[in-house]
Each structure stands twice: as C-alpha cells, then as structure tokens.
Design an enzyme around this catalytic site. Sequence first.
Site, PDB file in Angstrom:
ATOM      1  N   GLU A 177       1.415   2.770   4.092  1.00 50.56           N
ATOM      2  CA  GLU A 177       1.768   3.040   2.690  1.00 50.56           C
ATOM      3  C   GLU A 177       1.981   4.526   2.417  1.00 50.56           C
ATOM      4  O   GLU A 177       1.047   5.235   2.060  1.00 50.56           O
ATOM      5  CB  GLU A 177       0.680   2.491   1.752  1.00 50.56           C
ATOM      6  CG  GLU A 177       1.042   2.700   0.282  1.00 50.56           C
ATOM      7  CD  GLU A 177       0.010   2.149  -0.708  1.00 50.56           C
ATOM      8  OE1 GLU A 177      -1.024   1.614  -0.262  1.00 50.56           O
ATOM      9  OE2 GLU A 177       0.242   2.261  -1.913  1.00 50.56           O
ATOM     10  N   LYS A 219       4.679  -0.300   3.040  1.00 51.67           N
ATOM     11  CA  LYS A 219       4.398  -0.415   1.592  1.00 51.67           C
ATOM     12  C   LYS A 219       4.829   0.877   0.903  1.00 51.67           C
ATOM     13  O   LYS A 219       4.052   1.824   0.791  1.00 51.67           O
ATOM     14  CB  LYS A 219       2.910  -0.696   1.361  1.00 51.67           C
ATOM     15  CG  LYS A 219       2.525  -0.758  -0.118  1.00 51.67           C
ATOM     16  CD  LYS A 219       1.168  -1.404  -0.338  1.00 51.67           C
ATOM     17  CE  LYS A 219       0.750  -1.290  -1.791  1.00 51.67           C
ATOM     18  NZ  LYS A 219      -0.410  -2.123  -2.104  1.00 51.67           N
TER      19      LYS A 219
HETATM   20  P1  13P Z   1      -0.269  -0.405  -7.738  1.00 53.01           P
HETATM   21  O1  13P Z   1       0.629  -1.614  -7.590  1.00 53.01           O
HETATM   22  O2  13P Z   1      -1.143  -0.440  -8.955  1.00 53.01           O
HETATM   23  O3  13P Z   1       0.473   0.888  -7.547  1.00 53.01           O
HETATM   24  O4  13P Z   1      -1.312  -0.486  -6.552  1.00 53.01           O
HETATM   25  C1  13P Z   1      -0.881  -0.848  -5.295  1.00 53.01           C
HETATM   26  C2  13P Z   1      -1.700  -0.171  -4.282  1.00 53.01           C
HETATM   27  O5  13P Z   1      -2.304  -0.797  -3.451  1.00 53.01           O
HETATM   28  C3  13P Z   1      -1.762   1.312  -4.302  1.00 53.01           C
HETATM   29  O6  13P Z   1      -2.367   1.770  -3.132  1.00 53.01           O
END
Ligand code: 13P
Length: 340
Positions: A177, A219
Amino acid sequence: MDIVELNATARALVAPGKGILAADESSGTIKKRFDTIGVESTETSRRDYRELLFRAGGIGNTISGVILYDETIRQSAADGTPLTKVLEGNGVIPGIKVDLGAKDLPGAPGETMTEGLDGLRERLAEYKGLGARFAKWRATYSITDTLPSRYCIDVNAHALARYAALCQEAGIVPIVEPEVLQDGTHTIERSAEVTTEVLRSVFAELAAQRCALEGLLLKPNMVLSGYGSAYPASIDEVAHATVTVFRETVPAAVPGIVFLSGGQSDELATAHLDAMNKLGQHPWKLSFSYGRALQTAALQAWKGDPANVDAGRSAFLHRAALNSAAQLGNYSPELEHTAS
Ligand code: 13P
C-alpha cells in the site's frame, strides 16, 4: 514460498463482486472514529463494534477478506468464538496490518517513513498461526510542488518490498500500500505524475527483492485532484487518469488492485471504482479495500447502542453491496436509495 497458494489467495480476495474491508484501525485511529459518535473506546466496545461488522448476515457475498489490527486478531466474540473463526465461518479471509505506522523521516520535513521491519519474520509466523492469510503495510507520501522527495520515495519502496518478500516467505499474501495522500490543492495531472513515480519505484524494488507479482495485491490511492482544489476533477477524469497511470506502471502479472478510499465521500469512492470498471477489460481486477467508505454509515447507525446493531449491519451491508456492484461496473447512483 508456495506461489500457487499465494496466487489462489490473492485471486480469492478479488473474486468477482468482492472486495476487502479494512477494519485495521490502530487504537488511536479507532478512538478518533468512536469520538465522532460519542462512544468511549475500550477493549470491549472495539470488540463489540468489530463483531457487529463481522457477523453481518451474508457478509461473505460481497466481502472477501477483512484486514484486522493486532488487538482484534487475538480477540473473541461475546460468545467466546475467536473473531477470526467468525470471519472464516462466514466465508471471509482474515488478514492483518503489520506495519507499525508512518513516522517522521529524518532530514525530510513533512515526509514519513513506515516502520515495522524489525522482528517482522517472527510476527508473521505468529499471525499465520492466528489465521492470517494476507497482510497490509502502508506507506504515505505528501504532494506539494516539490514533494515527495526522491529520498522518501526510495526508502518507502525499499521497506514495502522488504515487507512483501517476508510475507511471501511466510505464505502470506502481501498487500502493498503506497498511499499518495490527496490532501492539498494539486491538480489531477500532478497527482498522476507523483503516483506514477511512486509506483515505478515500488515495482522496481519488488523486482529487485525477488517478490512474485502473482502472489501480491497493490493497494493504491486513486488519482484525484487535491481535496482542496478549486477545480475538482470529474468522475470520468479520475477514472481515465487512474487507469492510465496503472497501465504505465503496474505489470499484468499482479492479480488485483484494491483501492483505499482515502477520505473520499462514500458515494464518490463507489462511483470512481465503478467508472474505472466500466472502462474494462483491464489486465488486473480493480476492487476495493475500503476503511472509512465502508464503515462511516455503519458507525453513524450504530452509535454504540446495542439496540442499533441491526441498523449498523444494514448500513454496512448496503455500502458493501454498492461497492460489489461497482467492482463489476454495475453501479448507478439510483442504487444508493435501494434497500440492501
Ligand atoms: P480508507 O479506505 O479509510 O482510506 O482506509 C483504507 C486503509 O486501509 C488505509 O490504510
């Protein structure tokens, strides 16, 4: 590393009409969420809230996996059933957040570096024993005219790949991510430029550290104009810009791209995903891994009152169903007003 198993898990997480619920808020973040509904954050209230979500009837029809926080993966429901077993019983794959948060990057004002690599091999082995089949590590980057710096991009890419390699060694699918934060007044073009740079660096490091792309998920942020921009990009512009950046940077071997919602409204997070899927066929599945965009309505309906548990569940399942439709490119705004 059993790449066949990793690939099967990654594909299951982006199965048609399904996406991920990010319920991995740290104790500090969940307190902030509970503050908005006037609920005290205690071990029990956090457990009750997560149990509300995980026992929502039919959750497994639209949610493939849930990202848990360290406390939650060790917790049991009120009747003594471990929460991981509640999820598995409902056809949902348990996952775990393993990073220890974004900390100030030395010598780089306004930038962060995500920590948590020390002891990660041992923690992954423990989490695997507790039922985790996938994991998450989040790096963050800010956009200004001059940021992010090359330094910030490089150190975070290196850490993301170190984490991903350790996950794959442990038989756990890494969700990688890199979140380019969309706060500020930047244009959508500037967001595309920065997101491209960040993703190029991440995929170069994943290759250098011998990660198997078939056994991981990305992500990312969507490519947006800054939340403070005077000229917000349209849904169509966001869909085109985001897909264009991914075609340039994300190899086709990656089974899926699961977006974070990042502070977008519930409706926009859904509409953007839907618009991108309407542009398909894509080499990767485009799905969701939303935290706020799946939970805000549920929190507001629940408000900590046991009498509202069913209302909380309905609100959550409704958003999950709308995002499931968007994952298939079948969403339309009129569906917002239908019962789930
Ligand atoms: P949000 O969808 O609230 O941005 O959170 C997703 C997430 O896992 C952030 O690390």
